[in-house]
Design a protein around this motif. Structure first.
Motif, short mmCIF file in Angstrom:
data_model
loop_
_atom_site.label_atom_id
_atom_site.label_comp_id
_atom_site.label_asym_id
_atom_site.label_seq_id
_atom_site.Cartn_x
_atom_site.Cartn_y
_atom_site.Cartn_z
N SER A 169 43.56 44.23 47.84
CA SER A 169 43.47 45.30 46.84
C SER A 169 42.23 46.16 47.06
N TYR A 259 47.52 39.55 36.26
CA TYR A 259 47.21 40.64 37.19
C TYR A 259 48.11 41.84 36.90
N ASN A 263 45.97 44.93 35.51
CA ASN A 263 45.79 45.96 36.53
C ASN A 263 46.92 46.98 36.58
N ALA A 285 38.07 47.99 37.33
CA ALA A 285 38.98 47.07 38.01
C ALA A 285 38.45 46.69 39.39
#
Length: 449
Positions: A169, A259, A263, A285
């Motif tokens: 990510s 998650y 997110n 984040a």
């Protein structure tokens, strides 16, 4: 009387190399997911689905994200079967190759009006290939890490594949931000969007080298030598350990689902309902993702001291306690408080995420462990994929009450807490098989003269 010395035995694969080989696939998986998510949000609709209109193109581009989740359980069954029949290492070589090639080919798709139909079909096919390969990646990575490790360090090594998520990510997000700022939107639309996908091609070479250079796990070697490989491992796992399947799915819900909630849903909710700036939320984040580079291995170390299931339970209990306070404070938070809330809200679910692999690995027999881990994880991922839409529907039904995302987070925490408590009381069948395999390998090593 002289004797000819025996040929030296091949040294076992180093734990560092095994850890790298196990982690690289989950990192590439996460990188692919986020790189494609950004691509779908900005470019996939105009390039390949423009004939559907603006709204239809956006929906179609996001649907291509969902395709990978839908076919993931099929990939779990397919590659889980191979992993229990031909070996963990061989199967992971196949999954990483498919994943890397499919990701790289997305960057080579032709665009333009004359190619729109071909590009749309090819994009869907490549997403299906990616989803299938992802279904067999995580379970094999966990087994690769744990079945090479001794009993004391097994929980720590099981946590290392979980580092793939923040690695992927952060890499995808950082690369996209740097390219947007460095190239500008016109160059990104013209050719820059291809770069994040083409990077996957050299990553294949690195991944293949790491996985090719390690040995097959002692557990699978022992099963193969004794002729104890299951003929139909998926069915064998379901038939002989149905309760473990349910427990494994419960254990995985918070680590995966939080998650999706934090997110994905919270990002949009923070902008539309709470008035935060997109860059503020992305920054918070990203800080939370960077923090996982430290917290995941630390929770892995803790799991070696108190057990993986207890770490999952502690993470779930802690998240349950802070689920409602976080979203109550979020409504009036400054940027500094936002960062603090994202960090706190990320650390506790990360405990359940870090110890997830170790807990699930302990539940299943080695003869069908690849299939069992892959299918249970894939089913939990599919369920978690609906969390943003469920939370949005709950928000609409409650007139966007501040507590509606907290309720979803609390429910995920409670379910995982129940699963972790049950898992802690079940026999550690995976550890028993791994210990037996390592003992058998040790007996074959001759003592020095």
């Amino acid at each position: 009387m002289s004797t000819i010395p025996a040929a030296p035995l091949r040294q076992p694969t180093s734990t560092r190399r095994v850890a790298a080989a196990a982690t690289v696939g989950t990192a590439l998986e996460s990188y692919d997911f986020y790189a494609y998510s950004y691509f779908a949000a900005f470019f996939a609709g105009p390039f390949f689905f423009s004939a559907l209109g603006e709204t239809g193109a956006l929906l179609a581009s996001f649907a291509t994200i969902g395709i990978a989740f839908v076919v993931r359980p099929i990939g779990a069954v397919l590659f889980g079967h191979l992993g229990d029949r031909i070996g963990r290492r061989s199967t992971l070589l196949i999954t990483i190759t498919l994943m890397g090639i499919a990701t790289g080919l997305v960057g080579l798709l032709p665009t333009g009006e004359g190619w729109a139909a071909f590009g749309a079909v090819a994009l869907v096919v490549l997403r299906i290939v990616q989803g299938l390969s992802l279904g067999g990646e995580w379970g094999g990575a966990v087994l690769l890490a744990t079945e090479h490790a001794d009993a004391r360090r097994r929980p720590f090594f099981a946590s290392l594949p979980q580092l793939g998520s923040p690695i992927g990510s952060v890499a995808a997000g950082g690369l996209m931000l740097a390219m947007f700022f460095g190239l500008g939107p016109e160059a990104m639309a013209a050719w820059g969007w291809r770069v994040p996908f083409l990077i996957a091609i050299p990553l294949i070479a690195v991944s293949l080298y790491l996985r090719w250079s390690i040995d097959e796990t002692p557990v699978f070697k022992e099963l193969a030598e004794r002729g104890e490989r299951a003929k139909n491992p998926v069915w064998a796992a379901i038939r002989t350990q149905p309760a473990a399947f349910g427990v494994a799915i419960l254990v995985a819900l918070l680590g995966i689902g939080s998650y999706s909630l934090m997110n994905t849903y919270t990002m949009g909710y923070g902008v539309t309902a709470l008035g935060f700036d997109e860059m503020q939320l992305l920054t918070a984040a990203t800080i939370g993702g960077l923090l996982q580079f430290v917290t995941v291995p630390l929770f892995g170390v803790l799991a070696t001291r108190i057990g993986s299931a207890r770490v999952v339970a502690l993470g779930a209990l802690g998240t349950l306690l802070i689920a409602f306070p976080i979203y109550w404070l979020l409504g009036s938070a400054t940027f500094a408080v936002l960062v603090a809330l994202m960090i706190i809200g990320g650390i506790l679910p990360t405990a359940s995420w870090a110890a997830l692999g170790g807990t699930m690995q302990e539940l299943f027999r080695g003869r069908h462990a690849y299939s069992a881990l892959s299918v249970a994880y894939a089913l939990a991922a599919v369920l978690s994929g609906f969390i943003p839409s469920i939370t949005a529907a709950l928000g609409a039904a409650t007139d966007e009450a501040w507590w509606h995302p907290g309720l979803v987070l609390a429910l995920l925490s409670a379910l995982t807490l129940v699963g972790a408590v049950i898992a802690g009381r079940m026999r550690k069948l995976g550890d028993e098989d791994a210990d037996a395999a390592q003992a058998a390998v040790a007996e074959t090593v001759p003592e020095p003269a």
